[in-house]
Write a protein that holds these residues in place. Structure first.
Motif, short mmCIF file in Angstrom:
data_model
loop_
_atom_site.label_atom_id
_atom_site.label_comp_id
_atom_site.label_asym_id
_atom_site.label_seq_id
_atom_site.Cartn_x
_atom_site.Cartn_y
_atom_site.Cartn_z
N VAL A 199 5.83 12.37 12.28
CA VAL A 199 6.51 12.07 10.75
C VAL A 199 7.56 12.87 10.73
CG1 VAL A 199 5.87 11.94 8.47
CG2 VAL A 199 4.37 10.86 9.95
N LEU A 200 7.16 14.26 10.93
CA LEU A 200 8.40 15.30 10.72
C LEU A 200 9.68 14.85 11.60
CD1 LEU A 200 8.19 17.75 8.99
CD2 LEU A 200 7.78 19.12 11.26
N ALA A 201 9.65 14.46 13.01
CA ALA A 201 10.91 14.08 13.44
C ALA A 201 11.44 13.17 12.58
CB ALA A 201 10.53 13.81 15.01
N ARG A 202 10.78 11.94 12.37
CA ARG A 202 11.34 10.81 11.59
C ARG A 202 12.00 11.13 10.19
NH1 ARG A 202 14.16 8.29 11.43
NH2 ARG A 202 14.79 6.53 10.36
N LEU A 203 11.30 12.29 9.62
CA LEU A 203 11.74 12.75 8.00
C LEU A 203 13.08 13.39 8.39
CD1 LEU A 203 8.75 14.29 6.64
CD2 LEU A 203 9.88 12.07 5.83
N GLN A 204 13.08 14.12 9.51
CA GLN A 204 14.54 14.86 9.53
C GLN A 204 15.62 14.19 10.11
OE1 GLN A 204 13.02 18.01 12.18
NE2 GLN A 204 12.38 19.27 10.18
N GLY A 205 15.21 12.81 10.79
CA GLY A 205 16.07 11.94 11.14
C GLY A 205 16.84 11.08 9.80
N ILE A 206 15.98 11.21 8.57
CA ILE A 206 16.58 10.33 7.33
C ILE A 206 17.88 11.29 6.87
CG2 ILE A 206 16.02 9.60 5.23
CD1 ILE A 206 13.09 9.82 5.73
N PRO A 207 19.08 10.73 6.76
CA PRO A 207 20.23 11.30 6.14
C PRO A 207 20.00 11.93 5.02
CG PRO A 207 20.72 9.22 7.14
CD PRO A 207 19.50 9.40 6.98
N GLU A 212 20.98 12.02 -1.93
CA GLU A 212 21.86 12.41 -2.67
C GLU A 212 22.10 11.20 -3.52
OE1 GLU A 212 24.45 14.45 0.08
OE2 GLU A 212 23.05 16.13 -0.27
N ALA A 213 22.47 10.10 -2.79
CA ALA A 213 23.01 8.69 -3.51
C ALA A 213 21.84 8.31 -4.34
CB ALA A 213 22.87 7.63 -2.23
N ALA A 214 20.59 8.33 -4.05
CA ALA A 214 19.41 7.93 -4.90
C ALA A 214 19.48 8.77 -6.04
CB ALA A 214 18.24 8.06 -4.40
N GLN A 215 19.52 10.12 -6.03
CA GLN A 215 19.62 11.03 -7.01
C GLN A 215 20.83 10.44 -7.98
OE1 GLN A 215 19.66 14.89 -5.52
NE2 GLN A 215 17.68 14.76 -4.96
N MET A 216 21.93 10.30 -7.37
CA MET A 216 23.43 10.00 -8.12
C MET A 216 23.05 8.62 -9.13
SD MET A 216 25.41 12.32 -7.73
CE MET A 216 26.69 11.72 -8.83
N ALA A 217 21.89 7.80 -8.27
CA ALA A 217 21.60 6.67 -8.94
C ALA A 217 20.54 6.92 -10.18
CB ALA A 217 21.27 5.38 -8.12
N GLY A 218 20.13 7.93 -10.06
CA GLY A 218 19.29 8.47 -11.14
C GLY A 218 17.58 8.20 -10.63
N ASP A 227 11.24 4.67 -2.11
CA ASP A 227 12.17 3.59 -1.80
C ASP A 227 12.99 4.36 -0.43
OD1 ASP A 227 11.47 1.98 -3.99
OD2 ASP A 227 13.05 3.09 -5.22
N ILE A 228 12.87 5.55 -0.21
CA ILE A 228 13.79 5.91 0.71
C ILE A 228 12.65 6.46 1.81
CG2 ILE A 228 15.26 7.47 1.69
CD1 ILE A 228 16.39 7.62 -1.20
N THR A 229 11.77 7.36 1.59
CA THR A 229 10.66 8.09 2.51
C THR A 229 10.04 7.06 3.14
OG1 THR A 229 10.93 10.16 1.17
CG2 THR A 229 9.38 10.15 2.89
N LEU A 230 9.23 6.35 2.22
CA LEU A 230 8.15 5.61 2.76
C LEU A 230 8.69 4.45 3.89
CD1 LEU A 230 5.20 6.15 2.43
CD2 LEU A 230 5.09 4.46 0.55
N PRO A 231 9.60 3.62 3.44
CA PRO A 231 10.16 2.67 4.31
C PRO A 231 10.62 3.29 5.72
CG PRO A 231 11.22 2.44 2.21
CD PRO A 231 10.60 3.89 2.15
N ASN A 232 11.13 4.59 5.51
CA ASN A 232 11.65 5.08 6.79
C ASN A 232 10.26 5.58 7.68
OD1 ASN A 232 14.54 5.62 7.58
ND2 ASN A 232 14.55 5.68 5.15
#
Lengths: 318, 297, 385
Positions: A199-207, A212-218, A227-232
């Motif tokens: 899981v760690l290897a996968r987590l670190q593969g998420i750009p 940042e884009a999600a944070q910008m979108a609020g 929406d990001i971690t789980l699907p990945n």
């Protein structure tokens, strides 16, 4: 300028020696093919394919563990195994053990991965400690557990009594109600880390750009996770469920050392049953039949795995 | 909140308090996660701590309740007993022989095979890929009983080469897979450039491709070492002669015969664990690269 | 190996064909091409990606086995020689320096393979490094030097090999514009110094135009045209070459031949008549469907010509000139004009082009039929009369 070029041509070429001839020989396509592929291929065939085929053949024979004589009995071994009421129980125990172990490992492993993937002080220390159990041989984990769970001197009993959680020492592995649960816990202490590493290897593969884009979108922290971690992590979780499921279903060493299948057989899972049939009841033919049934189940899982995940894609096969 | 001159004090107030509560909530949340992390680390570290703590106390301090967490007197008595009064040295040596054999065989076969599968044009690569992964899925117990039946036919029971081959069967599939993937990260043009410079293909392989594959080979070596050092099922089934047992099986005999104290048993455990810790500690940087390329595990 | 002369070092690619088997069937990467490369010639294979240029080079190198055809060095057929026996040096797109060897050992590697002693080969490596101005990097590893320096080292390595020919597979494609020009000059310098046949592969027509003695334009596995940069620019054999060579690329307009007379040919384009005076006894007749091609430099946006006009949609400044894109009667037309011209986006301007520089192509086959009758060629023709 011309002299310069001729000078460069001047390097003396030695006559071809034995070594050069050998290198030339090894460079031929067929020779190189044989040299590189034959060792692995022959190991594969001799050590996996042949024994498996041999066992399937053996399952149609009656064989004692003491003498190498084979007596053809046809489907008799299968009839005996499949009509043994214990066999169904044994399979369901294996499924119980596998399901419990995999789910626990998935939750703990993913949780630990998410925890140590954060940045905090002493992060590298935490990471190192968390990886340690995976480096310890399973048998050693089992011996350590036997000592810690010892009903007379075990530290776990002592600590629980001191904390007031129990009144008297408990024989954890001797209790038919608790034994399986305890094995699952001990097993997960070591193998959750497998999930963590993946899981760690996968987590670190998420750009990080995704977050940042999600944070910008609020998006809130929870929304980012959903929406990001789980699907990945979906793909990894599928592989974990399947691979760990197969391995846990067929886990032998830790159960055999901790309880030997007892007390009163409550921890006798399929592989323990196969082992006991072979080496306690000396019925190798019947054990071969059990193994063959287990191969079949393994093949089904493998087919499922290949349906979802084509390994040849990862190695760019033309 | 760049303009601090809002007329509507109330609104400003509520905005401010909302922010602080968000911050404190964030802090509490982080603190909670840190606490969870600490709990996980303790849960994982404690058994290891207890193993070393038991191994380092004299026999007299073993059987007391309540036990002190830290040994009151540190003693190497258990280690001494282990080496002088038991078969432990034999088991240790056997484990080392087993590991050396498996590492050597696996690394060689996987490196050669990985190169061949990557670089040589052969048909049915897709089939090979599936077979390798299928082989990787095989649990040791499902190989142990077949091997016992087959080995007995060949008279290879209790033979070390036999055991090394058997354990290699469990370490090879994934190692082969890792090297296959690793060689694909080595640009083909490096070898081609060597060939253009005049090197025959085999020379390009050992002078250019092989040094490039070193991280992958180290990862495979450590992986196969771990498999061999871990091996319990195969030696239990294939080795009936106690003088040929590796550590994992031998320690169990201590248990069953009550030959030694729990202290000595934990000392044996500690010795069995230390080399793995050292390998991983010193080869970390190679392992990460090698395993990353290998995927799956 | 003395200073070999003329044909002994020329290279012939004789009806080379290369097929690849893919899951979707056989793909022909190179389709029976024929090229001869002179003993001191710098020849460039240029074309869009997938045109077969790299495959051709790899067949030449011995890294791929041709399906049919021959590679000859002088009169000798080397098709069956493995790459390591051909003694061609190659520069790769990804540079291919060995990361585990120091620069000096990288440069000296071809000599190591030949069994030259360490001392001797290091001397040669130093000589080559001096020419490439990288002597101070010799003891570093490739990972420690910049992209341009790596290219220089790779070039030095090919020089040290003193090969029978140089093969270069897009060696500059990963460099930034400035370095590209710098290394380009180095490669030309080396070529002039060692005078060996050099085959250079690129997708960049500008690179091809500036470096080569001759250029082979490839497309779909075949050769569209071989010729000097001038020939390709001024006499493109077909529409493909015409639009591939030259930047900004040639403008095209569809037309139909209206009248053919001794005075010239008139072509109707978008219901207007363009009168052309063509150089050759152009094989044109009434009703032929043609494509007129004219380069942006020959377009003028201030003189009223045959009555075409359009609106300026984009102006790009390039050095002392402007490239204007005009949308109008002729579709999208690009014109290079002086930067001083008072043009603005949105202006509606007349479009005319210098008919003496025009190219006429067959609309069906794309083949070149005729060119505008330029004063120079006209004079030559008169002389012949």
């Amino acid at each position: 300028m011309a002299s310069e070029t001729t000078e460069w041509t001047a390097h003396s070429t030695e006559p071809a020696g034995v070594k050069d001839t050998l290198v030339e020989f090894l460079s031929r396509k067929r020779v190189l093919m044989a040299l590189t592929l034959l060792p692995a291929l022959s190991l594969f065939v001799i050590m996996i394919v042949v024994p498996v085929v041999w066992t399937i053949a053996a399952s149609f024979n009656s064989i004692s563990a003491f003498s190498p004589e084979w007596t053809w009995v046809g489907l008799e071994n299968y009839r005996v195994v499949l009509s043994d009421p214990q066999f169904g129980t044994v399979l369901s125990r294996s499924i119980y053990f596998a399901t419990g172990s995999v789910l626990l490992q998935l939750v703990l492993g993913t949780g630990i991965a998410l925890l140590i993937n954060r940045s905090f002080k002493l992060n590298s220390v935490a990471r190192a400690v968390v990886m340690l159990p995976y480096l310890i041989p399973t048998a050693i984990v089992a011996y350590l557990a036997l000592w810690m769970l010892n009903s007379q001197w075990g530290i776990i009993n002592q600590l629980l009594v001191q904390a007031g959680l129990i009144n008297q020492h408990i024989a954890w592995l001797g209790s038919p109600e608790l034994a399986m649960l305890i094995i699952i816990l001990v097993n997960s202490w070591k193998f959750s880390i497998f999930v963590t590493i993946m899981v760690l290897a996968r987590l670190q593969g998420i750009p990080t750009g995704f977050y940042e884009a999600a944070q910008m979108a609020g998006a809130s922290r929870f929304q980012q996770f959903r929406d990001i971690t789980l699907p990945n992590l979906k793909g990894v979780i599928f592989i974990v469920l399947l691979l760990r499921g197969v391995w846990m279903f067929n886990k032998f060493d830790i159960i055999w050392i901790l309880t030997g299948g007892g007390p009163i057989n409550v921890t006798t899972t399929a592989p323990i049953y196969a082992y006991k049939t072979a080496f306690n009841q000396y019925a190798l033919g019947r054990s071969a039949a059990i193994s063959t049934i287990l191969f079949g189940m393994l093949s089904v899982v493998a087919a499922l795995y290949f349906y979802r995940f084509d390994p040849s894609k990862e190695v760019r096969v033309e | 909140m760049s303009s601090g001159h809002s007329n509507d004090d109330g609104e400003e107030q509520s905005l401010f308090s909302a922010m602080t509560s968000y911050q404190t909530r964030g802090k509490a949340y982080t603190g909670f996660l840190n606490l969870l992390t600490l709990g996980a680390v303790l849960l994982i570290a404690f058994p290891l701590f207890w193993m070393f703590s038991t191994a380092l106390r004299p026999d007299a301090a073993l059987y007391t309740t309540p036990s002190s967490l830290i040994p009151e007197t540190v003693s190497f008595e258990q280690f001494r007993t282990l080496f002088t009064n038991t078969d432990f040295p034999t088991y240790l040596l056997n484990s080392i022989i087993l590991a050396a054999g498996v590492v050597g065989l696996t690394t060689t076969a996987a490196t050669l095979g990985g190169y061949g599968l990557t670089r040589i044009d052969i048909p049915h690569k897709k089939f090979f890929a599936r077979t390798i992964i299928f082989g990787y899925m095989f649990p040791p117990i499902l190989l142990a009983i077949p091997m016992f039946i087959f080995w007995r036919k060949l008279g290879m029971i209790n033979s070390y080469p036999g055991l090394i081959l058997a354990v290699t069967a469990t370490s090879l599939p994934f190692s082969l897979w890792m090297m296959w993937k690793f060689f694909q990260t080595v640009p083909k043009s490096l070898e081609e450039s060597a060939m253009m410079a005049g090197a025959p293909r085999f020379r390009a392989f050992y002078e250019i491709a092989l040094p490039m594959a070193k991280p992958g080979m180290i990862a495979v070596a450590v992986f196969s070492y771990a498999i061999a050092w871990n091996a319990y099922t195969l030696p239990t089934v294939l080795m009936s002669d106690s003088s040929k047992w590796p550590l994992t099986v031998g320690i169990q005999a201590f248990l069953q015969t009550d030959a030694i104290s729990w202290g000595a048993l934990m000392a044996a455990n500690a010795i069995a664990v230390i080399p793995s810790f050292l390998f991983v500690f010193f080869l970390q940087k190679y392992l990460l690269r090698g395993f990353r390329a290998g995927g799956v595990k | 190996m003395s200073q070999t002369t003329s044909t002994a070092n020329s290279i012939t690619i004789d009806t080379l064909r290369k097929e690849f088997n893919t899951p979707d069937g056989t793909v022909v990467a190179v389709d029976s091409i024929h090229i001869e490369i002179g003993p001191e010639e710098f020849l460039t294979l240029v074309g869009p990606s997938g045109c077969g240029k790299t495959t051709t080079l790899r067949c030449l190198a011995g890294l791929e086995t041709p399906t049919s055809g021959e590679i000859r060095l002088g009169n000798r057929d080397v098709s069956d020689l493995p790459a390591n026996k051909r003694d061609f040096a190659m520069m790769f797109q990804n540079i291919a320096l060995y990361p585990h060897m120091k620069i000096i050992d990288n440069i000296a590697y071809p000599l190591k393979v030949r069994g030259v002693s360490t001392q001797e080969r290091h001397e040669h490596a130093k000589e080559a490094a001096e020419i490439m101005q990288i002597t101070d990097l010799l003891n570093k590893y490739p990972g420690e030097v910049s992209g341009g320096q790596r290219q220089r080292a790779a070039l030095a390595r090919t020089v040290v090999q003193n090969p029978k020919a140089f093969l270069m597979d897009e060696p500059l494609s990963d460099l930034d514009a400035k370095l590209k020009v710098e290394i380009r000059k180095e490669i030309q310098r080396v070529h002039q110094r060692v005078k060996r046949p050099t085959v250079y592969v690129t997708h960049d027509q500008e690179e091809a135009m500036t470096m080569s003695d001759r250029i082979a334009v490839m497309n779909n596995g075949g050769i569209e045209q071989i010729g000097t940069p001038n020939e390709l620019y001024n006499e493109p054999a077909n529409l493909f070459v015409a639009q591939f060579i030259g930047n900004p690329s040639m403008n095209f307009a569809d037309g139909t031949v209206e009248t053919v007379s001794t005075d010239g040919v008139s072509v109707s384009v978008d219901e207007r008549i363009v009168d052309l005076s063509l150089n050759a006894e152009a094989d044109l007749s009434m009703g032929d469907e043609v494509v007129l091609g004219f380069r942006p430099e020959t377009v003028s946006l201030d003189t009223a010509g045959p009555g075409f006009e359009g609106e300026i949609t984009l102006i790009e400044r390039i050095d002392d000139r402007m490239l204007a894109t005009v949308e109008g009667d002729l579709g999208e037309i690009r014109a290079t004009v002086s930067a001083d011209d008072p043009l603005n986006v949105g202006d509606v301007v007349p479009i005319s082009f210098d008919t003496s520089h025009i190219h006429v192509f067959d609309r069906d086959t794309g083949e070149h039929i005729a060119s505008g009758d330029r004063p120079s060629t006209r004079r030559a023709k008169r002389g012949a009369e």
